[in-house]
Design a protein around this motif. Structure first.
Motif, PDB file in Angstrom:
ATOM      1  N   ARG A   9       0.832  -1.199   0.000  1.00 16.59           N
ATOM      2  CA  ARG A   9       0.000   0.000   0.000  1.00 16.59           C
ATOM      3  C   ARG A   9       0.868   1.250   0.000  1.00 16.59           C
ATOM      4  O   ARG A   9       0.563   2.233  -0.670  1.00 16.59           O
ATOM      5  CB  ARG A   9      -0.924  -0.004   1.225  1.00 16.59           C
ATOM      6  CG  ARG A   9      -1.904   1.165   1.272  1.00 16.59           C
ATOM      7  CD  ARG A   9      -2.788   1.067   2.498  1.00 16.59           C
ATOM      8  NE  ARG A   9      -2.009   1.186   3.724  1.00 16.59           N
ATOM      9  CZ  ARG A   9      -2.437   0.770   4.903  1.00 16.59           C
ATOM     10  NH1 ARG A   9      -3.607   0.153   5.011  1.00 16.59           N
ATOM     11  NH2 ARG A   9      -1.691   0.937   5.974  1.00 16.59           N
ATOM     12  N   SER A  10       1.974   1.232   0.765  1.00 14.62           N
ATOM     13  CA  SER A  10       2.855   2.399   0.802  1.00 14.62           C
ATOM     14  C   SER A  10       3.524   2.616  -0.547  1.00 14.62           C
ATOM     15  O   SER A  10       3.838   3.744  -0.925  1.00 14.62           O
ATOM     16  CB  SER A  10       3.924   2.211   1.886  1.00 14.62           C
ATOM     17  OG  SER A  10       4.909   1.268   1.491  1.00 14.62           O
ATOM     18  N   HIS A  13       1.019   7.165  -6.156  1.00 11.00           N
ATOM     19  CA  HIS A  13       0.441   7.293  -7.479  1.00 11.00           C
ATOM     20  C   HIS A  13      -1.015   7.726  -7.454  1.00 11.00           C
ATOM     21  O   HIS A  13      -1.584   8.057  -8.482  1.00 11.00           O
ATOM     22  CB  HIS A  13       0.550   5.953  -8.215  1.00 11.00           C
ATOM     23  CG  HIS A  13       1.972   5.490  -8.358  1.00 11.00           C
ATOM     24  ND1 HIS A  13       2.871   6.102  -9.180  1.00 11.00           N
ATOM     25  CD2 HIS A  13       2.653   4.495  -7.739  1.00 11.00           C
ATOM     26  CE1 HIS A  13       4.049   5.491  -9.091  1.00 11.00           C
ATOM     27  NE2 HIS A  13       3.937   4.520  -8.223  1.00 11.00           N
ATOM     28  N   ALA A  14      -1.619   7.685  -6.261  1.00  7.89           N
ATOM     29  CA  ALA A  14      -3.022   8.089  -6.162  1.00  7.89           C
ATOM     30  C   ALA A  14      -3.109   9.590  -6.026  1.00  7.89           C
ATOM     31  O   ALA A  14      -2.226  10.255  -5.471  1.00  7.89           O
ATOM     32  CB  ALA A  14      -3.677   7.416  -4.960  1.00  7.89           C
ATOM     33  N   ALA A  15      -4.169  10.156  -6.521  1.00  6.45           N
ATOM     34  CA  ALA A  15      -4.369  11.591  -6.415  1.00  6.45           C
ATOM     35  C   ALA A  15      -4.608  11.967  -4.972  1.00  6.45           C
ATOM     36  O   ALA A  15      -5.337  11.274  -4.254  1.00  6.45           O
ATOM     37  CB  ALA A  15      -5.585  12.004  -7.255  1.00  6.45           C
ATOM     38  N   PRO A  16      -4.033  13.079  -4.467  1.00  4.62           N
ATOM     39  CA  PRO A  16      -4.207  13.483  -3.079  1.00  4.62           C
ATOM     40  C   PRO A  16      -5.666  13.659  -2.710  1.00  4.62           C
ATOM     41  O   PRO A  16      -6.054  13.485  -1.582  1.00  4.62           O
ATOM     42  CB  PRO A  16      -3.431  14.803  -2.980  1.00  4.62           C
ATOM     43  CG  PRO A  16      -2.428  14.730  -4.100  1.00  4.62           C
ATOM     44  CD  PRO A  16      -3.094  13.971  -5.188  1.00  4.62           C
ATOM     45  N   THR A  32      -1.853  15.784   9.932  1.00  8.30           N
ATOM     46  CA  THR A  32      -0.450  15.526   9.604  1.00  8.30           C
ATOM     47  C   THR A  32      -0.273  14.160   8.971  1.00  8.30           C
ATOM     48  O   THR A  32       0.451  13.990   7.981  1.00  8.30           O
ATOM     49  CB  THR A  32       0.411  15.618  10.872  1.00  8.30           C
ATOM     50  OG1 THR A  32       0.284  16.923  11.434  1.00  8.30           O
ATOM     51  CG2 THR A  32       1.873  15.342  10.553  1.00  8.30           C
ATOM     52  N   LEU A  33      -0.964  13.165   9.522  1.00  7.74           N
ATOM     53  CA  LEU A  33      -0.795  11.792   9.049  1.00  7.74           C
ATOM     54  C   LEU A  33      -1.317  11.583   7.643  1.00  7.74           C
ATOM     55  O   LEU A  33      -0.902  10.652   6.958  1.00  7.74           O
ATOM     56  CB  LEU A  33      -1.502  10.825  10.007  1.00  7.74           C
ATOM     57  CG  LEU A  33      -0.960  10.782  11.434  1.00  7.74           C
ATOM     58  CD1 LEU A  33      -1.762   9.799  12.276  1.00  7.74           C
ATOM     59  CD2 LEU A  33       0.507  10.397  11.441  1.00  7.74           C
ATOM     60  N   GLU A  34      -2.262  12.441   7.204  1.00  9.87           N
ATOM     61  CA  GLU A  34      -2.834  12.269   5.874  1.00  9.87           C
ATOM     62  C   GLU A  34      -1.938  12.832   4.770  1.00  9.87           C
ATOM     63  O   GLU A  34      -2.221  12.639   3.588  1.00  9.87           O
ATOM     64  CB  GLU A  34      -4.222  12.919   5.802  1.00  9.87           C
ATOM     65  CG  GLU A  34      -5.292  12.074   6.491  1.00  9.87           C
ATOM     66  CD  GLU A  34      -6.663  12.694   6.375  1.00  9.87           C
ATOM     67  OE1 GLU A  34      -6.737  13.906   6.063  1.00  9.87           O
ATOM     68  OE2 GLU A  34      -7.659  11.992   6.601  1.00  9.87           O
ATOM     69  N   LYS A  35      -0.865  13.526   5.139  1.00 11.95           N
ATOM     70  CA  LYS A  35       0.064  13.993   4.120  1.00 11.95           C
ATOM     71  C   LYS A  35       0.699  12.787   3.448  1.00 11.95           C
ATOM     72  O   LYS A  35       1.165  11.871   4.126  1.00 11.95           O
ATOM     73  CB  LYS A  35       1.134  14.882   4.752  1.00 11.95           C
ATOM     74  CG  LYS A  35       0.591  16.189   5.323  1.00 11.95           C
ATOM     75  CD  LYS A  35       1.696  17.010   5.954  1.00 11.95           C
ATOM     76  CE  LYS A  35       1.157  18.317   6.517  1.00 11.95           C
ATOM     77  NZ  LYS A  35       2.230  19.122   7.153  1.00 11.95           N
ATOM     78  N   PRO A  36       0.708  12.744   2.118  1.00 11.25           N
ATOM     79  CA  PRO A  36       1.222  11.553   1.404  1.00 11.25           C
ATOM     80  C   PRO A  36       2.595  11.109   1.855  1.00 11.25           C
ATOM     81  O   PRO A  36       2.839   9.911   2.021  1.00 11.25           O
ATOM     82  CB  PRO A  36       1.220  12.016  -0.053  1.00 11.25           C
ATOM     83  CG  PRO A  36       0.151  13.059  -0.119  1.00 11.25           C
ATOM     84  CD  PRO A  36       0.210  13.781   1.198  1.00 11.25           C
ATOM     85  N   SER A  37       3.505  12.045   2.055  1.00  4.83           N
ATOM     86  CA  SER A  37       4.864  11.664   2.441  1.00  4.83           C
ATOM     87  C   SER A  37       4.889  11.030   3.828  1.00  4.83           C
ATOM     88  O   SER A  37       5.605  10.051   4.081  1.00  4.83           O
ATOM     89  CB  SER A  37       5.782  12.889   2.414  1.00  4.83           C
ATOM     90  OG  SER A  37       5.303  13.898   3.291  1.00  4.83           O
ATOM     91  N   VAL A  38       4.075  11.587   4.750  1.00  2.70           N
ATOM     92  CA  VAL A  38       4.027  11.048   6.113  1.00  2.70           C
ATOM     93  C   VAL A  38       3.373   9.682   6.120  1.00  2.70           C
ATOM     94  O   VAL A  38       3.858   8.742   6.751  1.00  2.70           O
ATOM     95  CB  VAL A  38       3.273  12.015   7.053  1.00  2.70           C
ATOM     96  CG1 VAL A  38       3.122  11.405   8.444  1.00  2.70           C
ATOM     97  CG2 VAL A  38       3.997  13.347   7.132  1.00  2.70           C
TER      98      VAL A  38
END
Length: 207
Positions: free
Chosen positions: A92-93, A98-101, A177-183
């Motif tokens: 999943r990570s 590749h998924a849209a934010p 904060t956790l929903e940021k793609p990088s995080v």
């Protein structure tokens, strides 16, 4: 007598707060589906404990723990399940960037989070060893064995609900904060690696 009871509860509390597969599964559920999913995983974890507790009270847990073959099967199946959860989280990570934010991954179904928590503990041989080996030693001298074991199991379950429930709330309060793609990518990889590592160790010990 009071000291013995306090010691028993302290041991149960220590076992509850030590990080392990339970916390990793709750983290996985919280990152995927938010607070409700994390809480469902929490109740699944506790349900798994209750099964082992019930088996211990009626004496069946000791029979399983005494059977090398049955114990090995539980270890292998449990380890492989943790490996599966770890690999799926790592996958999943890998696909998340590749998924849209604006289009987050779909939340897990109401049953999948609970089932993950339940199976994680149901297939955890170390819980069987603790309940059949150490838990009876925590019964205060002179107390009836079966009712005392049932009480200790219930206390352990309540501690699990409080601890993992509080962790679920704290985890999901940081949702912005956790929903940021990088995080999310980093947390998924850490959680997946932890689950995979726990599973690999269990399988290796069973060989």
């Amino acid at each position: 007598m009071i000291g013995v009871v306090v010691t028993a509860f302290a041991v149960l509390g220590l076992l509850t707060v030590i990080p392990g597969p339970d916390m990793a599964v709750v983290t996985r559920a919280g990152l995927s589906g938010g607070r409700s999913a994390a809480l469902r995983a929490t109740f699944g974890v506790v349900a798994g404990l209750m099964v082992w507790g019930a088996l211990t009270v009626v004496g069946l847990g000791a029979v399983l723990a005494a059977s090398a073959e049955a114990y090995t099967v539980v270890k292998i199946v449990g380890g492989m399940y943790l490996v599966y959860l770890g690999v799926s989280t790592l996958w999943r990570s890998r696909t998340r960037p590749h998924a849209a934010p604006s289009a987050p991954a779909p939340a897990p179904s109401s049953g999948s989070s609970w089932r993950a928590g339940f199976l994680t503990n149901l297939l955890n041989p170390k819980i069987a060893v603790f309940y059949t080996g150490l838990l009876p030693q925590l019964v205060p001298p002179g107390w009836p064995t079966a009712p005392s074991l049932a009480l200790l199991v219930l206390v352990h379950g309540l501690l699990g609900i409080v601890w993992l429930g509080a962790y679920s709330i704290l985890l999901t309060r940081a949702r912005t904060t956790l929903e940021k793609p990088s995080v999310r990518k980093v947390l998924d990889r850490i959680t997946g690696s932890v689950l995979f590592g726990f599973g690999a160790v269990v399988v290796a010990e069973a060989r």
